[in-house]
Design an enzyme around this catalytic site. Structure first.
Site, PDB file in Angstrom:
ATOM      1  N   PHE A  64       0.837  -1.191   0.000  1.00 12.57           N
ATOM      2  CA  PHE A  64       0.000   0.000   0.000  1.00 12.57           C
ATOM      3  C   PHE A  64       0.873   1.243   0.000  1.00 12.57           C
ATOM      4  O   PHE A  64       1.903   1.291   0.682  1.00 12.57           O
ATOM      5  CB  PHE A  64      -0.889   0.044   1.248  1.00 12.57           C
ATOM      6  CG  PHE A  64      -2.159  -0.755   1.145  1.00 12.57           C
ATOM      7  CD1 PHE A  64      -2.510  -1.434  -0.008  1.00 12.57           C
ATOM      8  CD2 PHE A  64      -3.017  -0.820   2.238  1.00 12.57           C
ATOM      9  CE1 PHE A  64      -3.667  -2.164  -0.081  1.00 12.57           C
ATOM     10  CE2 PHE A  64      -4.190  -1.550   2.174  1.00 12.57           C
ATOM     11  CZ  PHE A  64      -4.520  -2.223   1.014  1.00 12.57           C
ATOM     12  N   GLU A  65       0.425   2.272  -0.707  1.00 13.34           N
ATOM     13  CA  GLU A  65       1.159   3.532  -0.742  1.00 13.34           C
ATOM     14  C   GLU A  65       1.330   4.132   0.649  1.00 13.34           C
ATOM     15  O   GLU A  65       2.316   4.799   0.936  1.00 13.34           O
ATOM     16  CB  GLU A  65       0.413   4.531  -1.643  1.00 13.34           C
ATOM     17  CG  GLU A  65       1.137   5.853  -1.828  1.00 13.34           C
ATOM     18  CD  GLU A  65       0.381   6.803  -2.732  1.00 13.34           C
ATOM     19  OE1 GLU A  65       0.776   7.977  -2.825  1.00 13.34           O
ATOM     20  OE2 GLU A  65      -0.611   6.374  -3.367  1.00 13.34           O
ATOM     21  N   GLY A  66       0.362   3.878   1.534  1.00  7.12           N
ATOM     22  CA  GLY A  66       0.441   4.431   2.882  1.00  7.12           C
ATOM     23  C   GLY A  66       1.509   3.816   3.762  1.00  7.12           C
ATOM     24  O   GLY A  66       1.758   4.292   4.868  1.00  7.12           O
TER      25      GLY A  66
END
Length: 267
Positions: A64-66
């Site tokens: 995930f980008e987060g």
């Protein structure tokens, strides 16, 4: 096909019909390979990646980008955002957004899922605005991490096949595909990555190895070459011997519907 669901003895009775979004998730998931690391967003990309894990690619790693690596996703509790903290519980690892982008830059990400309002014959994506840049008709969300992913990894795009989306030339290149075709991507400083496949509700599209122009790789059941051409805003070649994809199986649909019982993303 053997899965956790089948091994548990759960019913795999045929489910009548499927939605366009379910079709996109199934066909996208089939493109992923065991052992890959995939940069996935929420919605169809995440469903496709989890479906792949539960069927043919148990060693697939979702990023995930987060900053969540190997997120834990409970059935019926899909995250609304890649920054959603519920996915951190039992995840493989938590890192910063900066470290995620460094993984991209170091070549540790194999595939990125992308999306956009427009795509052109060379796979360039626009998610910034529609119309004249000085007076746009519509303003869109923009890049997020899309440009980084498109610049450094192979890309899979899942989107509805409409003439207004498949255009001769995008109004703005938010995320680069093969730019002007041929070797222009590498010549402009992007030697790695590029567009791999575009999955639509009509078929699967690829890119010629030399010209880098979009071409049809497969048609979905019941779809004709004319259907593809009529819904594409540029001339797209359809090989005479183009194959037809296998329709989603009851098993694949059962997994998706267990993950998203309220059809938040698959309606």
């Amino acid at each position: 096909m053997t899965t956790e669901r089948a091994r548990a003895g759960l019913s795999l009775a045929p489910v009548p019909g499927y939605t366009g979004s379910e079709l996109l998730a199934v066909m996208s998931g089939r493109l992923l390979k065991d052992g890959q690391t995939v940069f996935a967003g929420v919605g169809i990309p995440l469903l496709a990646a989890i479906l792949a894990q539960k069927t043919h690619a148990p060693g697939l790693t979702i990023l995930f980008e987060g900053g969540v690596i190997g997120p834990f996703v409970e059935a019926g509790k899909l995250p609304p955002s890649t920054n959603e903290q519920r996915c951190t519980r039992r995840a493989n690892m938590l890192v910063s957004i900066t470290e995620v982008l460094l993984m991209l830059q170091r070549g540790y990400v194999d595939v990125g899922f992308m999306g956009g309002a427009q795509i052109d014959r060379f796979g360039n994506l626009n998610s910034s605005f529609i119309g004249d840049p000085n007076a746009p008709k519509i303003r869109l969300p923009g890049t997020g991490g899309g440009n980084d992913i498109a610049s450094l990894a192979d890309m899979i795009v899942a989107m509805k096949h409409e003439k207004r989306r498949f255009v001769e030339k995008v109004d703005f290149i938010t995320s680069p595909g093969f730019l002007d075709g041929g070797q222009t991507r590498a010549e402009r400083g992007l030697p790695a990555g590029g567009m791999f496949r575009v999955v639509t509700d009509l078929g699967i599209l690829g890119f010629d190895d030399t010209s880098r122009a979009m071409t049809v790789v497969a048609l979905h059941p019941g779809v004709s070459a004319q259907d593809i051409k009529a819904n594409t805003g540029f001339d797209i070649p359809v090989p005479a011997d183009v194959p037809t994809t296998e329709a989603p199986t009851p098993e694949e649909l059962a997994i998706l519907r267990e993950l998203d019982p309220q059809q938040l993303y698959t309606a």
